[in-house]
Design a protein around this motif. Structure first.
Motif, PDB file in Angstrom:
ATOM      1  N   HIS A 162      -2.768 -16.702  31.266  1.00  0.00           N
ATOM      2  CA  HIS A 162      -3.442 -16.242  30.048  1.00  0.00           C
ATOM      3  C   HIS A 162      -2.808 -15.688  29.041  1.00  0.00           C
ATOM      4  N   TYR A 163      -1.806 -16.281  28.567  1.00  0.00           N
ATOM      5  CA  TYR A 163      -0.898 -15.834  27.409  1.00  0.00           C
ATOM      6  C   TYR A 163      -0.616 -16.954  26.442  1.00  0.00           C
ATOM      7  N   LEU A 168      -0.366 -23.697  22.490  1.00  0.00           N
ATOM      8  CA  LEU A 168      -1.704 -23.078  21.838  1.00  0.00           C
ATOM      9  C   LEU A 168      -1.510 -23.016  20.230  1.00  0.00           C
ATOM     10  N   GLY A 169      -0.233 -23.213  19.849  1.00  0.00           N
ATOM     11  CA  GLY A 169       0.132 -23.055  18.318  1.00  0.00           C
ATOM     12  C   GLY A 169      -0.333 -21.725  17.778  1.00  0.00           C
ATOM     13  N   LEU A 170      -0.720 -21.720  16.548  1.00  0.00           N
ATOM     14  CA  LEU A 170      -0.912 -20.333  15.689  1.00  0.00           C
ATOM     15  C   LEU A 170      -2.215 -19.537  16.409  1.00  0.00           C
ATOM     16  N   PRO A 171      -3.437 -20.496  16.752  1.00  0.00           N
ATOM     17  CA  PRO A 171      -4.519 -19.886  17.288  1.00  0.00           C
ATOM     18  C   PRO A 171      -4.100 -19.025  18.383  1.00  0.00           C
ATOM     19  N   GLY A 172      -3.311 -19.619  19.270  1.00  0.00           N
ATOM     20  CA  GLY A 172      -2.763 -18.761  20.555  1.00  0.00           C
ATOM     21  C   GLY A 172      -2.124 -17.803  20.390  1.00  0.00           C
ATOM     22  N   ARG A 173      -1.520 -17.510  19.203  1.00  0.00           N
ATOM     23  CA  ARG A 173      -0.546 -16.423  18.886  1.00  0.00           C
ATOM     24  C   ARG A 173      -1.467 -15.124  18.341  1.00  0.00           C
ATOM     25  N   PHE A 174      -2.898 -15.586  17.818  1.00  0.00           N
ATOM     26  CA  PHE A 174      -3.845 -14.654  17.604  1.00  0.00           C
ATOM     27  C   PHE A 174      -4.674 -14.123  18.614  1.00  0.00           C
ATOM     28  N   TYR A 175      -4.793 -14.984  19.577  1.00  0.00           N
ATOM     29  CA  TYR A 175      -5.646 -14.485  20.742  1.00  0.00           C
ATOM     30  C   TYR A 175      -4.974 -13.901  21.929  1.00  0.00           C
ATOM     31  N   PHE A 176      -3.725 -14.445  21.904  1.00  0.00           N
ATOM     32  CA  PHE A 176      -2.696 -13.835  23.344  1.00  0.00           C
ATOM     33  C   PHE A 176      -1.569 -13.292  22.880  1.00  0.00           C
ATOM     34  N   ALA A 177      -0.864 -12.469  23.422  1.00  0.00           N
ATOM     35  CA  ALA A 177       0.395 -12.152  23.266  1.00  0.00           C
ATOM     36  C   ALA A 177       1.159 -13.248  24.266  1.00  0.00           C
ATOM     37  N   LYS A 178       2.680 -13.240  24.197  1.00  0.00           N
ATOM     38  CA  LYS A 178       3.497 -14.063  24.855  1.00  0.00           C
ATOM     39  C   LYS A 178       3.540 -13.206  26.262  1.00  0.00           C
TER      40      LYS A 178
END
Length: 217
Positions: A162-163, A168-178
């Motif tokens: 769940h990171y 996940l691209g750019l949307p993933g960086r908005f919703y989750f941290a690395k």
């Protein structure tokens, strides 16, 4: 036992006897795509669409989606009630932490856990060999909180989930941290694998983190 990660919080556990446990299937989520999977047991930690897409599962499976104790096809399953946030579910609702006892191992999937565990919850969960823990923050525990839960449960192996990943691209960086913050805070050796294969013997003396690689379906 073989542990495969489909991305996000979706895992497949395959026992030595070939029993397949599928946890939190999502179908499609941002850049992730999940194949259809034959399952004997399907566990859903909470009723959000990125965790409860049961149509992905094939076969005559048993669905487990509530706290409690269950015995299915030689697998003991214990579901401990927790919350998706740190305000007792007021914002995001409930969450079930599942512990699967199979092949002599205790595998714990924390779902979308959003808080540090209480002493009572730690006792209910009990001994843990392998822990899948959310680390991406915003929607769940962040890296520091996840590391604190690892210290509470003391698993031989911790697997972040769940990171944000490249898939996940750019949307993933908005919703989750690395996962970086978690890896640093946990202070354990880190191994990167495509799939984790474990036995009780190989876990002896381990105090590691394994990050599993997402492979597009």
């Amino acid at each position: 036992m073989r542990i495969h990660w489909f991305g996000h919080s979706a895992f497949q556990l395959t026992s030595e006897q070939g029993t397949v446990i599928l946890i939190d299937p999502y179908g499609k989520f941002l850049g992730y795509r999940m194949p259809r999977v034959r399952a004997d047991i399907l566990a859903v930690t909470h009723d959000h669409k990125d965790h409860n897409q049961v149509h992905i599962a094939e076969g005559d499976y048993e669905l487990i989606n509530n706290p409690g104790h269950f015995s299915v096809k030689g697998v003991e399953i214990h579901g401990v009630p927790t919350y998706h946030d740190n305000v007792e579910g007021a914002k995001k609702g409930s969450n079930t932490v599942f512990v699967f006892t199979v092949d002599g191992l205790r595998i714990c999937h924390a779902g979308d856990l959003g808080h540090i565990l209480t002493p009572e919850q730690v006792e209910q969960i009990g001994e843990v060999d392998v822990l899948m823990i959310p680390v991406g923050g915003r929607m769940t525990l962040d890296g520091t909180g996840a590391a604190a839960v690892v210290k509470q449960l003391q698993p031989a192996v911790a697997i972040p989930m769940h990171y944000s990943t490249k898939a996940l691209g750019l949307p993933g960086r908005f919703y989750f941290a690395k996962a970086d913050k978690f890896l640093q805070a946990a202070g354990r050796p880190v191994n990167v694998v495509e799939e984790l294969v474990i036995t009780g013997e190989t876990l002896t003396g381990l105090n590691h983190i394994y990050t599993l690689q997402y492979e597009p379906s």
